[in-house]
Motif scaffolding. Structure first.
Motif, PDB file in Angstrom:
ATOM      1  N   GLN A   1       1.242  -1.031  -0.147  1.00 48.02           N
ATOM      2  CA  GLN A   1      -0.351  -0.159   0.397  1.00 48.02           C
ATOM      3  C   GLN A   1       0.786   1.294  -0.094  1.00 48.02           C
ATOM      4  OE1 GLN A   1      -3.550   0.427  -0.395  1.00 48.02           O
ATOM      5  NE2 GLN A   1      -2.699   2.521  -0.093  1.00 48.02           N
ATOM      6  N   GLU A   2       2.484   1.379   1.200  1.00 46.38           N
ATOM      7  CA  GLU A   2       3.091   2.889   0.916  1.00 46.38           C
ATOM      8  C   GLU A   2       3.453   2.673  -0.321  1.00 46.38           C
ATOM      9  OE1 GLU A   2       6.854   3.881   2.789  1.00 46.38           O
ATOM     10  OE2 GLU A   2       6.044   2.182   3.982  1.00 46.38           O
ATOM     11  N   ALA A   3       3.657   1.537  -1.453  1.00 43.96           N
ATOM     12  CA  ALA A   3       4.351   1.339  -2.062  1.00 43.96           C
ATOM     13  C   ALA A   3       4.051   2.383  -3.674  1.00 43.96           C
ATOM     14  CB  ALA A   3       4.889   0.333  -3.215  1.00 43.96           C
ATOM     15  N   LYS A   4       1.982   1.783  -3.287  1.00 41.46           N
ATOM     16  CA  LYS A   4       1.147   2.331  -4.570  1.00 41.46           C
ATOM     17  C   LYS A   4       1.251   3.937  -3.821  1.00 41.46           C
ATOM     18  CE  LYS A   4      -3.666   1.887  -5.418  1.00 41.46           C
ATOM     19  NZ  LYS A   4      -4.851   0.915  -5.468  1.00 41.46           N
ATOM     20  N   GLU A   5       1.321   4.656  -3.084  1.00 42.57           N
ATOM     21  CA  GLU A   5       0.885   5.321  -2.495  1.00 42.57           C
ATOM     22  C   GLU A   5       2.101   6.394  -3.301  1.00 42.57           C
ATOM     23  OE1 GLU A   5       0.179   5.782   1.226  1.00 42.57           O
ATOM     24  OE2 GLU A   5      -1.900   4.814   1.284  1.00 42.57           O
ATOM     25  N   LEU A   6       3.794   6.393  -3.044  1.00 47.13           N
ATOM     26  CA  LEU A   6       4.927   6.344  -3.825  1.00 47.13           C
ATOM     27  C   LEU A   6       4.262   6.454  -4.774  1.00 47.13           C
ATOM     28  CD1 LEU A   6       7.154   4.484  -1.694  1.00 47.13           C
ATOM     29  CD2 LEU A   6       6.549   7.656  -1.487  1.00 47.13           C
ATOM     30  N   GLY A   7       4.190   5.426  -5.829  1.00 43.98           N
ATOM     31  CA  GLY A   7       3.949   5.281  -7.057  1.00 43.98           C
ATOM     32  C   GLY A   7       3.212   6.512  -7.873  1.00 43.98           C
ATOM     33  N   GLU A   8       1.850   6.427  -6.448  1.00 35.66           N
ATOM     34  CA  GLU A   8       0.776   8.383  -7.891  1.00 35.66           C
ATOM     35  C   GLU A   8       1.678   9.476  -7.568  1.00 35.66           C
ATOM     36  OE1 GLU A   8      -2.125   7.104  -4.610  1.00 35.66           O
ATOM     37  OE2 GLU A   8      -2.842   5.678  -5.652  1.00 35.66           O
ATOM     38  N   THR A   9       2.235   9.237  -7.181  1.00 38.96           N
ATOM     39  CA  THR A   9       3.081  10.677  -6.560  1.00 38.96           C
ATOM     40  C   THR A   9       4.020  10.989  -7.984  1.00 38.96           C
ATOM     41  OG1 THR A   9       5.403  10.263  -5.933  1.00 38.96           O
ATOM     42  CG2 THR A   9       3.451  10.999  -4.122  1.00 38.96           C
ATOM     43  N   ILE A  10       3.839  10.487  -9.206  1.00 32.63           N
ATOM     44  CA  ILE A  10       4.809   9.890 -10.054  1.00 32.63           C
ATOM     45  C   ILE A  10       3.842  10.530 -11.764  1.00 32.63           C
ATOM     46  CG2 ILE A  10       7.434   8.651 -11.882  1.00 32.63           C
ATOM     47  CD1 ILE A  10       7.645   9.633  -9.347  1.00 32.63           C
ATOM     48  N   PRO A  11       4.407  11.557 -12.076  1.00 33.85           N
ATOM     49  CA  PRO A  11       3.447  11.411 -13.112  1.00 33.85           C
ATOM     50  C   PRO A  11       3.087  10.253 -14.373  1.00 33.85           C
ATOM     51  CG  PRO A  11       5.251  13.542 -13.284  1.00 33.85           C
ATOM     52  CD  PRO A  11       5.532  12.232 -11.675  1.00 33.85           C
ATOM     53  N   GLU A  12       2.248   9.993 -14.969  1.00 33.29           N
ATOM     54  CA  GLU A  12       2.226   9.154 -15.830  1.00 33.29           C
ATOM     55  C   GLU A  12       3.259   8.555 -16.645  1.00 33.29           C
ATOM     56  OE1 GLU A  12       0.013   5.897 -17.174  1.00 33.29           O
ATOM     57  OE2 GLU A  12      -1.149   7.080 -15.898  1.00 33.29           O
ATOM     58  N   ASP A  13       4.222   9.786 -18.000  1.00 37.98           N
ATOM     59  CA  ASP A  13       4.619   9.761 -18.580  1.00 37.98           C
ATOM     60  C   ASP A  13       6.161   8.818 -17.320  1.00 37.98           C
ATOM     61  OD1 ASP A  13       5.829  11.255 -16.620  1.00 37.98           O
ATOM     62  OD2 ASP A  13       5.995  13.114 -19.704  1.00 37.98           O
ATOM     63  N   ARG A  14       6.157   8.763 -16.724  1.00 35.39           N
ATOM     64  CA  ARG A  14       6.879   8.655 -15.476  1.00 35.39           C
ATOM     65  C   ARG A  14       7.197   7.058 -15.458  1.00 35.39           C
ATOM     66  NH1 ARG A  14      11.968  11.901 -14.617  1.00 35.39           N
ATOM     67  NH2 ARG A  14      11.664  14.169 -15.870  1.00 35.39           N
ATOM     68  N   ARG A  15       5.590   6.537 -15.068  1.00 38.19           N
ATOM     69  CA  ARG A  15       5.408   5.524 -14.908  1.00 38.19           C
ATOM     70  C   ARG A  15       6.241   4.209 -15.455  1.00 38.19           C
ATOM     71  NH1 ARG A  15      -0.083   6.449 -12.166  1.00 38.19           N
ATOM     72  NH2 ARG A  15      -0.008   8.366 -10.908  1.00 38.19           N
ATOM     73  N   ASN A  16       6.812   4.218 -16.106  1.00 41.08           N
ATOM     74  CA  ASN A  16       6.995   3.225 -17.185  1.00 41.08           C
ATOM     75  C   ASN A  16       9.105   2.677 -17.317  1.00 41.08           C
ATOM     76  OD1 ASN A  16       8.266   5.299 -18.716  1.00 41.08           O
ATOM     77  ND2 ASN A  16       6.812   4.667 -20.548  1.00 41.08           N
ATOM     78  N   ARG A  17       9.219   3.522 -16.179  1.00 41.58           N
ATOM     79  CA  ARG A  17      10.420   3.323 -15.872  1.00 41.58           C
ATOM     80  C   ARG A  17      10.564   3.405 -14.069  1.00 41.58           C
ATOM     81  NH1 ARG A  17      13.962   8.791 -18.556  1.00 41.58           N
ATOM     82  NH2 ARG A  17      12.542   7.726 -20.709  1.00 41.58           N
ATOM     83  N   ALA A  18       9.328   2.897 -13.409  1.00 39.37           N
ATOM     84  CA  ALA A  18       9.601   2.860 -11.758  1.00 39.37           C
ATOM     85  C   ALA A  18       9.327   1.664 -11.882  1.00 39.37           C
ATOM     86  CB  ALA A  18       8.418   4.027 -11.395  1.00 39.37           C
TER      87      ALA A  18
END
Length: 312
Positions: free
Chosen positions: A245-262
Motif C-alpha cells: 500500500q505504501e508503495a502504491k501511494e508513492l507511485g501515485e506521486t509520479i507523473p504518468e509518463d514516468r511510470r514506465n521507468r518506475a
C-alpha cells in the motif's frame, strides 16, 4: 570499473530538514548505501529540479561540490554524476575537476557525461543550448580533449566548439579515470560510448531496453570492440515501501509518463521485477533512486539488502 549497484540521489527536498542540515541528510544516504553494499553513489548534474520529480525551484545542489564533500563522508563507494551535462563546463576544466575528485577520494571518481538536454537551465543561466546535433558535436569534441587528460596525456584540439593546446592534468592517483556515458540514443550516444566509454548507463523505457542492449552491442562490433568490454547499467526510479500500500501511494506521486521507468512494491518485490525485466534483458547492473523516501533512515539499506544478491 563497473557499476553493478548504484544509488542515485536526485532529490534534495526533505520535509522537516532545514537547509543548514541538508548535506548531512545527503551524506547519511551515501553512508547507508555504502554500508548496504552499493558500489557507487551518484548525483545529478542539474541546477533546477527536473519535471517529474519536483518544481524547478526545489532544492538542487551543485554536483561536483557535493561529490567532493561526499568523498570525505564515505570511504569505499565510487562517486559520479549521472550524468554531467557537457554544455555546462569547458572540457579541460571538467577533466581537471573529476581528476581532483579522484585525488580527494583516493581513486573513487567516475566521469559520467552526456550531451545535456534541460533547455530551461541553459536559458535561465546563460549557457548556450544549441541544436540537438550541435550538442553531440560538442560532446564528441569534449571527449577528444577529456579522454587523454584523464590518462595524464597532453590534449590538443582545434575544434569547432572547443580548443586545447597541450593541456596538462596533474596530479593524478590512477592511470586513468573511467568514463561513463548516459543516455539511449542509438546513432549518437551509443557510437560515442563504443569509442570512448568504459561504462554505458542506459536511460530508456523498459519495453525498449532489450532492443537498446542489442544496438549498443552492434555499435561496439562496428568499430571492432568486444561488446563485453563495455559494461552497462540501467537507471531505475524506485518506489519501494515497507508495504504494498505504501508503495502504491508513492507511485501515485509520479507523473504518468514516468511510470514506465518506475518499479513499485516492497524491496523484495522491486528486486524481483529488476531481475526479470532489467538483468534478464542483459544489463550488467542497476542504478536506483528512491526520490520520495530515500532520505528516511533504513530505506536505502532495505533496498540494498534486496538488490545486492542479484548483482553479486
Amino acid at each position: 570499473m563497473t557499476i553493478r549497484l548504484g544509488y542515485q540521489i536526485p532529490n534534495f527536498t526533505y520535509p522537516g530538514v532545514p537547509n543548514e542540515n541538508l548535506f548531512e541528510t545527503v551524506a547519511a544516504q551515501a553512508r547507508e548505501a555504502e554500508g548496504a553494499g552499493f558500489d557507487t553513489v551518484l548525483v545529478m548534474d542539474h541546477f533546477y529540479q527536473l519535471p517529474g520529480i519536483g518544481d524547478p525551484s526545489a532544492n538542487m545542489l551543485e554536483a561536483y561540490t557535493t561529490l567532493g564533500a561526499l568523498a570525505s563522508a564515505t570511504s569505499t563507494v565510487q562517486l559520479s554524476t549521472l550524468v554531467t551535462g557537457n554544455t555546462y563546463r569547458n572540457p579541460a576544466l571538467l577533466a581537471k575537476t573529476v581528476t581532483t575528485l579522484d585525488v580527494v577520494s583516493k581513486g573513487r571518481a567516475v566521469l559520467g557525461i552526456g550531451a545535456g538536454w534541460f533547455e530551461r537551465e541553459h536559458h535561465d543561466m546563460g549557457f548556450e543550448f544549441g541544436t540537438f546535433g550541435q550538442r553531440f558535436e560538442r560532446l564528441e569534441e569534449a571527449l577528444t580533449i577529456i579522454t587523454p587528460m584523464l590518462r595524464g596525456e597532453q590534449a590538443s584540439l582545434d575544434g569547432q566548439w572547443y580548443q586545447a593546446r597541450n593541456a596538462m592534468n596533474n596530479p593524478r592517483v590512477r592511470d586513468t579515470v573511467p568514463i561513463m556515458l548516459g543516455g539511449s540514443g542509438e546513432q549518437k550516444t551509443f557510437r560515442l560510448a563504443a569509442r570512448f566509454a568504459d561504462h554505458m548507463n542506459i536511460i530508456c523505457d523498459l519495453d525498449v531496453l532489450p532492443h537498446k542492449i542489442s544496438v549498443l552491442r552492434q555499435r561496439c562490433e562496428e568499430i571492432g570492440r568486444d561488446p563485453a568490454t563495455l559494461a552497462t547499467s540501467f537507471l531505475i526510479m524506485g518506489m519501494a515501501g515497507e508495504t504494498e500500500q505504501e508503495a502504491k501511494e508513492l507511485g501515485e506521486t509520479i507523473p504518468e509518463d514516468r511510470r514506465n521507468r518506475a518499479f513499485l512494491g516492497t524491496p523484495d518485490q522491486v528486486a524481483e521485477q529488476i531481475q526479470e525485466r532489467v538483468l534478464g534483458a542483459g544489463v550488467d547492473g542497476v542504478c536506483i533512486n528512491l526520490i520520495r523516501n530515500g532520505h528516511r533512515p533504513g530505506v536505502v539499506a532495505a533496498v540494498g539488502a534486496a538488490l545486492k544478491p542479484l548483482v553479486g
